[in-house]
Scaffold this motif. Structure first.
Motif, PDB file in Angstrom:
ATOM      1  N   THR A 274       0.851  -1.185   0.000  1.00 48.13           N
ATOM      2  CA  THR A 274       0.000   0.000   0.000  1.00 48.13           C
ATOM      3  C   THR A 274       0.883   1.229   0.000  1.00 48.13           C
ATOM      4  N   VAL A 275       0.280   2.359  -0.364  1.00 48.22           N
ATOM      5  CA  VAL A 275       1.047   3.608  -0.422  1.00 48.22           C
ATOM      6  C   VAL A 275       0.137   4.759  -0.016  1.00 48.22           C
ATOM      7  N   SER A 277      -0.895   8.032  -1.013  1.00 48.79           N
ATOM      8  CA  SER A 277      -0.778   8.741  -2.282  1.00 48.79           C
ATOM      9  C   SER A 277      -1.780   9.881  -2.351  1.00 48.79           C
ATOM     10  N   ARG A 289      -0.843   0.150  -4.036  1.00 54.85           N
ATOM     11  CA  ARG A 289       0.054   0.738  -5.030  1.00 54.85           C
ATOM     12  C   ARG A 289      -0.263   0.098  -6.381  1.00 54.85           C
ATOM     13  N   THR A 293      -0.925   5.109  -9.164  1.00 50.97           N
ATOM     14  CA  THR A 293      -0.234   5.789  -8.054  1.00 50.97           C
ATOM     15  C   THR A 293       1.244   5.982  -8.372  1.00 50.97           C
ATOM     16  N   GLU A 294       1.857   4.997  -9.018  1.00 50.31           N
ATOM     17  CA  GLU A 294       3.284   5.086  -9.348  1.00 50.31           C
ATOM     18  C   GLU A 294       3.546   6.214 -10.351  1.00 50.31           C
ATOM     19  N   GLU A 297       3.904   9.573  -8.970  1.00 51.89           N
ATOM     20  CA  GLU A 297       5.091   9.764  -8.115  1.00 51.89           C
ATOM     21  C   GLU A 297       6.329  10.050  -8.966  1.00 51.89           C
TER      22      GLU A 297
END
Lengths: 376, 376
Positions: A274-275, A277, A289, A293-294, A297
């Motif tokens: 999980t992140v 975000s 994630r 979401t990546e 980032e």
């Protein structure tokens, strides 16, 4: 685990289950816990349908409704209608950011939603749209708790809910926010540690819970962020909480509407998957994630906008999540806490409650035996 | 809170106190806990002096020594001496990064250290320097535990420690690392949540602890990250731990060497004033946020190097921390966990242990009364 708060609310176990599925609300309350329906995304008319269904199926058990009222948006005129607000917000989104979001979807083979789908997703995220939801909820006598997932509810709303004889709960991520809730007259404070799914702060549950308990005593505190077993509820009560607030677990029950693909994604995730975000709501929010979401980032890509602007971009991904849940999983909004790492199978809701109660008794029984042995 | 592990180690309470101060080690063990001396920064000769002093003052109580052996550094030849290693590492540091670090110190009026002070700080961070520390520790019969703060200790080191009749403990931040420790023959696993001071992962204690307990059972687990009260120890034991590992609290005891200025910084910090930063060791490490940590986060400034390279730059700030602890507080290395938010005063070590035991009994007593009432 029967605490004084249980008597106040007329429930057997202080297990509060946040869910978007009416079936889960009913199953939790019937099993002795307290189901809470997340109202975000429902129009007042849709919410009325859901609550009527719950009323018909829940028997004599109480339940709650969770709304989202961010404290305020800067420069936003609260006299605007939802439509005017949406139009204004859409005009503020940089074209580059919007195109970036669109490309993320199309690159993953996910069709872009037509028309005003994005805008629809804003519903329930402003006071203008949350107030009618509260009015609908208060028409249902079995709704005995209104919870606000973000910030301190406005004073007039708290007063309105209290006048109707219901309690108000509000989430917080720091003792400072807890104090503001308490001063505003909130009846139950939900302390959510950084482990939690959805909007969360950075302070871990083990540190946050006792600080909030101390800050607002004797107001009852529910422990949130990392609740997925009876042992974790025992830990919460040892730290002074009067109950536990949980969300992630209820994505993994038979009564939930989540698809098999979604539930497989949760089952396969570890606690490191999980992140926190900002890529969906504009505020730090914990979720699985994934490629969406990546991408937000990555250096060189547009940064997420603030709340509620980012929603004008991410709304299309959320809409796709609903329309094509399985095909869009890599760009979908999957809010869940770190506790996802211990969720490996789909259970019946009533079995989860039974398991948690048994685990709680085992954990507290171990502590009792340690004390007994030390005294022997 | 007397668990089976207490009997194995011959202690009254499973309270493990990590500290760099020999006085605290003695005070904790004499109060019924288990003091652990952090050996990083000591030459073997210095460590010998410290352990002799502890032996003289600790009576018949056991204690531990904590070393740091990162698993491996890429491209590093383990046959190099500490001096050769330092020289090689220094040659790999970009001049721009080194100048940036120097400027941070001088901008804060902190004199740059002379000579090889930076290099000195590397001591204890490699197998080459940690092995002699272990050899020294094993000469002291009251040292009954060697802990490794980073990674799985090398197989031959574990064997060596076991042959001398001592136990090996190792920190982890995930069930995956815990499994590696267990498979290597580590006797006690320390599960440190993301709340913890020093090197830590991102998974919160309330989620991590039970996962590690389950992963390595029946190997005993110590709960770390967020331990600063008896309630938190009760939570840890409810989650299956056999004891608690703590660090932050021992910065705030009378016996600690920390200055009044340092202790005031801890006393004034909230749980939101720590940050997981790579700016000192090259790996994510939780510490007080200050001008040094902020500068390394700022866009446009050099990014922290990896471990151990970053230490060739931050070593000068650590040296300044030791030489001018009060004047360098804004650029100093102040590792501490989020639990710092509940540390508001300096106490006697024995008073902390007594308080924790009483708080533990209060917390578990509350749980017992709840169970009794539910059964009545």
């Amino acid at each position: 685990m029967h605490t004084p708060l249980c008597d106040e609310l007329g429930i057997e176990f202080p297990i509060f289950a946040f869910t978007h599925c009416r079936d889960v609300v009913v199953a939790v309350s019937k099993a002795g816990g307290f189901g809470v329906l997340g109202a975000v995304g429902f129009t007042p008319e849709q919410l009325e349908v859901e609550l009527n269904w719950i009323d018909e199926h829940i028997g004599d058990h109480p339940y709650g409704v969770d709304i989202v009222i961010p404290n305020k948006y800067e420069g936003m005129d609260s006299d605007l209608s939802a439509e005017e607000l949406t139009k204004m917000l859409q005009s503020m989104v940089p074209q580059e950011t919007l195109e970036f979001g669109r490309k993320l979807l199309t690159d993953h083979g996910v069709p872009l939603p037509e028309g005003d789908d994005n805008a629809l997703q804003l519903l329930g995220w402003t006071e203008a749209t949350a107030t009618p939801q509260v009015d609908v909820a208060l028409q249902h006598p079995k709704v005995t708790l209104i919870a606000n997932a973000l910030g301190t509810p406005p004073a007039d709303m708290i007063e309105h809910i209290h006048e109707s004889g219901r309690k108000v709960a509000a989430l917080c991520g720091s003792p400072y926010q807890a104090r503001k809730h308490a001063d505003a007259g909130v009846d139950i404070i939900i302390a959510q540690g950084g482990e939690g799914g959805g909007h969360c702060g950075e302070v871990g549950s083990i540190v946050l819970w006792p600080q909030v308990v101390k800050e607002v005593a004797p107001i009852p505190v529910l422990a949130a962020g990392g609740i997925g077993s009876g042992q974790q509820i025992a830990a919460a009560l040892a730290l002074g909480a009067q109950g536990a607030w949980s969300g992630s677990q209820w994505l993994m029950v038979e009564e939930a509407e989540n698809t098999a693909v979604q539930q497989a994604a949760y089952a396969n995730a570890t606690s490191r998957d999980t992140v926190r975000s900002r890529s969906f709501t504009g505020k730090p929010c914990r979720m699985l994630r994934n490629d969406w979401t990546e991408a937000w980032e990555k250096e060189g890509n547009p940064e997420p906008l603030g709340m509620p602007l980012q929603y004008m971009v991410s709304g299309m991904a959320v809409a796709a999540t609903h329309k094509y849940p399985d095909d869009s999983i890599d760009v979908a909004f999957n809010p869940v806490g770190q506790v996802v790492g211990q969720l490996t199978k789909v259970e019946k809701t009533s079995a989860v409650i039974e398991r948690w109660v048994q685990e709680y008794l085992d954990a507290t029984g171990t502590l009792e035996r340690l004390n007994d042995a030390a005294n022997a």
